[in-house]
Design a protein around this motif. Structure first.
Motif, PDB file in Angstrom:
ATOM      1  N   PRO A 184      35.737  36.204  36.435  1.00  0.00           N
ATOM      2  CA  PRO A 184      36.001  34.990  37.210  1.00  0.00           C
ATOM      3  C   PRO A 184      35.667  35.167  38.682  1.00  0.00           C
ATOM      4  CG  PRO A 184      37.831  35.489  35.736  1.00  0.00           C
ATOM      5  CD  PRO A 184      36.919  36.673  35.703  1.00  0.00           C
ATOM      6  N   ALA A 185      35.219  34.060  39.316  1.00  0.00           N
ATOM      7  CA  ALA A 185      34.806  34.117  40.723  1.00  0.00           C
ATOM      8  C   ALA A 185      35.959  34.526  41.639  1.00  0.00           C
ATOM      9  CB  ALA A 185      34.236  32.763  41.152  1.00  0.00           C
ATOM     10  N   TRP A 186      37.169  34.074  41.290  1.00  0.00           N
ATOM     11  CA  TRP A 186      38.299  34.373  42.172  1.00  0.00           C
ATOM     12  C   TRP A 186      38.557  35.875  42.265  1.00  0.00           C
ATOM     13  CZ3 TRP A 186      42.564  37.127  40.860  1.00  0.00           C
ATOM     14  CH2 TRP A 186      42.873  37.263  39.503  1.00  0.00           C
ATOM     15  N   VAL A 187      38.204  36.609  41.178  1.00  0.00           N
ATOM     16  CA  VAL A 187      38.405  38.056  41.204  1.00  0.00           C
ATOM     17  C   VAL A 187      37.518  38.677  42.274  1.00  0.00           C
ATOM     18  CG1 VAL A 187      38.097  40.182  39.889  1.00  0.00           C
ATOM     19  CG2 VAL A 187      39.142  38.184  38.804  1.00  0.00           C
ATOM     20  N   TRP A 188      36.248  38.238  42.312  1.00  0.00           N
ATOM     21  CA  TRP A 188      35.336  38.791  43.311  1.00  0.00           C
ATOM     22  C   TRP A 188      35.758  38.387  44.732  1.00  0.00           C
ATOM     23  CZ3 TRP A 188      32.888  42.495  41.253  1.00  0.00           C
ATOM     24  CH2 TRP A 188      32.393  42.423  39.954  1.00  0.00           C
ATOM     25  N   ILE A 189      36.164  37.121  44.883  1.00  0.00           N
ATOM     26  CA  ILE A 189      36.552  36.650  46.218  1.00  0.00           C
ATOM     27  C   ILE A 189      37.791  37.391  46.715  1.00  0.00           C
ATOM     28  CG2 ILE A 189      37.381  34.663  47.517  1.00  0.00           C
ATOM     29  CD1 ILE A 189      35.672  32.910  45.647  1.00  0.00           C
ATOM     30  N   THR A 190      38.795  37.473  45.844  1.00  0.00           N
ATOM     31  CA  THR A 190      40.032  38.154  46.225  1.00  0.00           C
ATOM     32  C   THR A 190      39.796  39.630  46.473  1.00  0.00           C
ATOM     33  OG1 THR A 190      41.294  36.573  44.902  1.00  0.00           O
ATOM     34  CG2 THR A 190      42.422  38.606  45.535  1.00  0.00           C
ATOM     35  N   GLY A 191      39.018  40.244  45.561  1.00  0.00           N
ATOM     36  CA  GLY A 191      38.723  41.661  45.745  1.00  0.00           C
ATOM     37  C   GLY A 191      37.947  41.917  47.016  1.00  0.00           C
ATOM     38  N   ALA A 220      45.675  45.673  50.396  1.00  0.00           N
ATOM     39  CA  ALA A 220      46.078  46.366  49.172  1.00  0.00           C
ATOM     40  C   ALA A 220      46.593  45.382  48.130  1.00  0.00           C
ATOM     41  CB  ALA A 220      47.146  47.407  49.503  1.00  0.00           C
ATOM     42  N   VAL A 221      47.345  44.367  48.581  1.00  0.00           N
ATOM     43  CA  VAL A 221      47.846  43.353  47.648  1.00  0.00           C
ATOM     44  C   VAL A 221      46.685  42.583  47.033  1.00  0.00           C
ATOM     45  CG1 VAL A 221      49.160  41.205  47.467  1.00  0.00           C
ATOM     46  CG2 VAL A 221      50.088  43.134  48.773  1.00  0.00           C
ATOM     47  N   ALA A 222      45.705  42.193  47.870  1.00  0.00           N
ATOM     48  CA  ALA A 222      44.560  41.441  47.369  1.00  0.00           C
ATOM     49  C   ALA A 222      43.744  42.262  46.380  1.00  0.00           C
ATOM     50  CB  ALA A 222      43.686  40.990  48.542  1.00  0.00           C
ATOM     51  N   ILE A 223      43.513  43.529  46.703  1.00  0.00           N
ATOM     52  CA  ILE A 223      42.764  44.397  45.791  1.00  0.00           C
ATOM     53  C   ILE A 223      43.523  44.576  44.476  1.00  0.00           C
ATOM     54  CG2 ILE A 223      41.960  46.754  45.420  1.00  0.00           C
ATOM     55  CD1 ILE A 223      41.255  46.836  48.394  1.00  0.00           C
ATOM     56  N   VAL A 253      43.899  43.532  38.625  1.00  0.00           N
ATOM     57  CA  VAL A 253      44.614  42.954  37.479  1.00  0.00           C
ATOM     58  C   VAL A 253      43.743  41.903  36.800  1.00  0.00           C
ATOM     59  CG1 VAL A 253      46.597  41.567  36.783  1.00  0.00           C
ATOM     60  CG2 VAL A 253      46.904  43.454  38.396  1.00  0.00           C
ATOM     61  N   GLY A 254      43.105  41.025  37.612  1.00  0.00           N
ATOM     62  CA  GLY A 254      42.227  40.011  37.028  1.00  0.00           C
ATOM     63  C   GLY A 254      41.048  40.614  36.312  1.00  0.00           C
ATOM     64  N   LEU A 255      40.502  41.708  36.855  1.00  0.00           N
ATOM     65  CA  LEU A 255      39.364  42.375  36.230  1.00  0.00           C
ATOM     66  C   LEU A 255      39.755  43.010  34.898  1.00  0.00           C
ATOM     67  CD1 LEU A 255      36.387  42.990  36.830  1.00  0.00           C
ATOM     68  CD2 LEU A 255      37.122  45.152  37.832  1.00  0.00           C
ATOM     69  N   LEU A 256      40.937  43.570  34.848  1.00  0.00           N
ATOM     70  CA  LEU A 256      41.395  44.214  33.609  1.00  0.00           C
ATOM     71  C   LEU A 256      41.662  43.204  32.502  1.00  0.00           C
ATOM     72  CD1 LEU A 256      43.808  46.946  35.025  1.00  0.00           C
ATOM     73  CD2 LEU A 256      41.490  47.256  34.139  1.00  0.00           C
ATOM     74  N   LYS A 257      41.921  41.956  32.886  1.00  0.00           N
ATOM     75  CA  LYS A 257      42.179  40.923  31.880  1.00  0.00           C
ATOM     76  C   LYS A 257      40.903  40.363  31.260  1.00  0.00           C
ATOM     77  CE  LYS A 257      46.673  39.305  33.567  1.00  0.00           C
ATOM     78  NZ  LYS A 257      47.433  38.137  34.084  1.00  0.00           N
ATOM     79  N   VAL A 258      39.752  40.699  31.843  1.00  0.00           N
ATOM     80  CA  VAL A 258      38.479  40.247  31.274  1.00  0.00           C
ATOM     81  C   VAL A 258      38.226  41.023  29.993  1.00  0.00           C
ATOM     82  CG1 VAL A 258      35.992  40.072  31.632  1.00  0.00           C
ATOM     83  CG2 VAL A 258      37.569  39.667  33.530  1.00  0.00           C
ATOM     84  N   PRO A 259      37.971  40.331  28.833  1.00  0.00           N
ATOM     85  CA  PRO A 259      37.750  41.042  27.566  1.00  0.00           C
ATOM     86  C   PRO A 259      36.573  41.989  27.680  1.00  0.00           C
ATOM     87  CG  PRO A 259      38.044  38.686  27.202  1.00  0.00           C
ATOM     88  CD  PRO A 259      37.903  38.883  28.673  1.00  0.00           C
ATOM     89  N   SER A 260      36.749  43.177  27.157  1.00  0.00           N
ATOM     90  CA  SER A 260      35.664  44.153  27.165  1.00  0.00           C
ATOM     91  C   SER A 260      34.804  43.940  25.944  1.00  0.00           C
ATOM     92  CB  SER A 260      36.220  45.580  27.185  1.00  0.00           C
ATOM     93  OG  SER A 260      36.987  45.816  26.031  1.00  0.00           O
ATOM     94  N   THR A 261      33.560  44.349  26.010  1.00  0.00           N
ATOM     95  CA  THR A 261      32.650  44.204  24.874  1.00  0.00           C
ATOM     96  C   THR A 261      32.593  45.505  24.100  1.00  0.00           C
ATOM     97  OG1 THR A 261      30.382  43.761  24.213  1.00  0.00           O
ATOM     98  CG2 THR A 261      30.678  44.844  26.317  1.00  0.00           C
ATOM     99  N   SER A 262      32.376  45.376  22.793  1.00  0.00           N
ATOM    100  CA  SER A 262      32.280  46.567  21.939  1.00  0.00           C
ATOM    101  C   SER A 262      30.841  46.876  21.585  1.00  0.00           C
ATOM    102  CB  SER A 262      33.082  46.348  20.644  1.00  0.00           C
ATOM    103  OG  SER A 262      32.600  45.215  19.953  1.00  0.00           O
ATOM    104  N   ALA A 263      29.913  46.216  22.285  1.00  0.00           N
ATOM    105  CA  ALA A 263      28.511  46.455  21.980  1.00  0.00           C
ATOM    106  C   ALA A 263      28.145  47.881  22.326  1.00  0.00           C
ATOM    107  CB  ALA A 263      27.620  45.492  22.772  1.00  0.00           C
ATOM    108  N   PRO A 264      27.185  48.471  21.563  1.00  0.00           N
ATOM    109  CA  PRO A 264      26.774  49.835  21.867  1.00  0.00           C
ATOM    110  C   PRO A 264      26.250  49.941  23.290  1.00  0.00           C
ATOM    111  CG  PRO A 264      25.939  49.132  19.731  1.00  0.00           C
ATOM    112  CD  PRO A 264      26.528  47.924  20.387  1.00  0.00           C
ATOM    113  N   GLY A 265      26.689  50.963  23.990  1.00  0.00           N
ATOM    114  CA  GLY A 265      26.228  51.193  25.351  1.00  0.00           C
ATOM    115  C   GLY A 265      26.995  50.422  26.397  1.00  0.00           C
ATOM    116  N   SER A 266      27.953  49.581  25.965  1.00  0.00           N
ATOM    117  CA  SER A 266      28.716  48.824  26.951  1.00  0.00           C
ATOM    118  C   SER A 266      29.727  49.727  27.624  1.00  0.00           C
ATOM    119  CB  SER A 266      29.427  47.644  26.279  1.00  0.00           C
ATOM    120  OG  SER A 266      30.388  48.125  25.374  1.00  0.00           O
TER     121      SER A 266
END
Length: 337
Positions: free
Chosen positions: A220-227, A292-295, A300-313
Motif C-alpha cells: 500500500p502507498a501509505w506504507v511507503w509514505i509513512t516509512g 521511530a513511530v512512523a517507521i 507493521v503495514g509491510l508485514l501484513k502484505v501477503p507474501s508469495t510462494s512463487a519459486p525465487g520469491s
C-alpha cells in the motif's frame, strides 16, 4: 466357468437363411443367430429365458422390426451375456445410426469371445466383430484430446464427463456435432475449447496448461509514505544528536571543573555550546521518537502484505540503521521487497 456353444440354439433353416442374408448384405449375420459362451454361468432358468428372448428378437429383426426386436436382445443379454447377442446389439445400433454405441458394442463383443469354444467358432465371431469395427471406422466422427506436458492432478472433461488419462492422445469415437473440452489442474488456469466433430474425420483439441504466474503482492502507498517520513524524521533527529555530541565534545575540550567550579578557556563562548547541546538533545528525542513511530507503523503495514510462494520469491524485509559521526549523523535504510 464357460460354456460351449449349443448347436441347437437355432434351427438349421434359420441359420441357412441368415447366411444367405449375410452374403447379400441384408439382415443379421447367420453366425449371430446362435448362442455363444457367457462371462458367467447363468442359471438354467435364465439361460432358457434368454434363449426365448433371443429367438423372439431374431424373428422381429428378420422382419425388419428393429424397434421391437433390439430391446429383446438387450433383455436376453442381461440374463445371458453372450458375444453373439452383443454383436446383434451392435448391428441394432448401426441400424439406428448410433455409431458410437455400435462401436462400443463391437469392442465389448471382442472381450466376450475369448471363452467361446470351439476355436473355429471363436475365430468366426472375432472376425465379425473386427469387420464391424472396420466398417464403422470410415463413418465415425472421432476426437483426440492432447495435453502437452500434463501437470499433476490433471482433470479433463468432455461435455462434462471425465476423460480417463488412458484415453488422452487417442482418436476416440464421438457423436458428430459440437463438443466442449476443458482441462484443469491445481495451480493452473482452466482451459476450455469447443470443437465440431464431423463424420469420417478426426478432430484434435490441444490444451496446454501453463502455471499461474505468481504476482508479487502490492505494498500500500501509505506504507511507503509513512516509512519515508519516518526515515526522514529519524535522519534529522540523528543529525541533531550529532550536534549535541559535538557541543559536548567542544565543552569538554575548552572547559574543566576545579573545586566544584567550571573554568573555560579565554574567549570561549560556553553558553552558546550549552544551548546547542540542549537544543540538539531535545530535537533528537522529539524528531527521532516521531520517526521511530512512523517507521514502526510502516514495518507493521509491510508485514501484513501477503507474501508469495512463487519459486525465487523473497519476503519483504526492511532495515533502518542510524549512524552518528563527530559533527553529524543520519539514517540508512536497506531491504528486499
Amino acid at each position: 466357468m464357460t460354456r460351449s456353444t449349443n448347436s441347437t440354439s437355432a434351427p438349421r433353416p434359420a441359420r441357412r437363411n441368415a447366411r444367405r442374408a449375410r452374403a447379400g448384405g441384408g439382415a443379421l449375420l447367420a453366425v449371430l443367430l446362435t448362442g455363444s459362451a457367457a462371462l458367467a454361468e447363468p442359471s438354467p432358468r435364465d439361460r432358457a429365458q434368454a434363449e426365448v428372448l433371443f429367438r423372439t428378437g431374431r424373428q422381429l429383426v428378420r422382419r425388419g422390426d428393429f424397434a421391437a426386436g433390439c430391446p429383446k436382445f438387450e433383455e436376453s443379454f442381461a440374463l445371458y451375456p453372450a458375444a453373439s447377442t452383443k454383436l446383434n446389439l451392435a448391428r441394432c445400433h448401426e441400424q439406428a445410426d448410433e455409431l458410437v454405441l455400435a462401436w462400443r458394442a463391437y469392442r465389448e463383443a471382442l472381450t466376450l469371445v475369448g471363452d467361446v469354444t470351439p476355436e473355429s467358432r471363436r475365430k468366426e465371431l472375432s472376425e465379425i466383430a473386427h469387420a464391424g469395427l472396420a466398417a464403422l471406422d470410415a463413418r465415425l466422427a472421432k476426437l483426440r484430446i492432447v495435453i502437452p506436458r500434463p501437470p499433476g492432478a490433471l482433470k479433463v472433461l468432455r461435455d462434462g464427463a471425465l476423460v480417463p488419462a488412458s484415453e488422452l492422445g487417442k482418436a476416440l469415437p464421438v457423436e458428430p456435432g459440437r463438443h466442449e473440452v476443458s482441462a484443469s489442474a491445481p495451480g493452473h488456469p482452466t482451459l476450455t475449447r469447443a470443437v465440431v466433430a464431423e463424420a469420417g474425420k478426426t478432430a484434435t483439441v490441444a490444451l496446454s496448461l501453463e502455471p499461474v504466474a505468481q504476482r508479487s503482492p502490492e505494498v500500500p502507498a501509505w506504507v511507503w509514505i509513512t516509512g519515508g517520513a519516518g526515515v526522514a524524521l529519524t535522519g534529522v533527529g540523528v543529525y541533531f544528536l550529532g550536534t549535541d555530541l559535538a557541543a559536548i565534545s567542544d565543552l569538554r575540550a575548552n572547559c574543566h571543573e576545579d573545586g566544584g567550579k567550571t573554568y573555560c578557556a579565554p574567549g570561549y563562548d560556553h553558553e552558546r555550546d550549552n544551548a546547542r547541546k540542549n537544543r540538539g538533545l531535545g530535537l533528537f528525542l522529539g524528531l527521532g521518537g516521531a520517526g521511530a513511530v512512523a517507521i514502526g507503523a510502516a514495518v507493521v503495514g509491510l508485514l501484513k502484505v501477503p507474501s508469495t510462494s512463487a519459486p525465487g520469491s523473497r519476503e519483504a524485509a526492511l532495515t533502518v540503521s542510524p549512524w552518528v559521526a563527530p559533527g553529524g549523523g543520519g539514517t540508512s535504510i536497506s531491504g528486499a521487497f
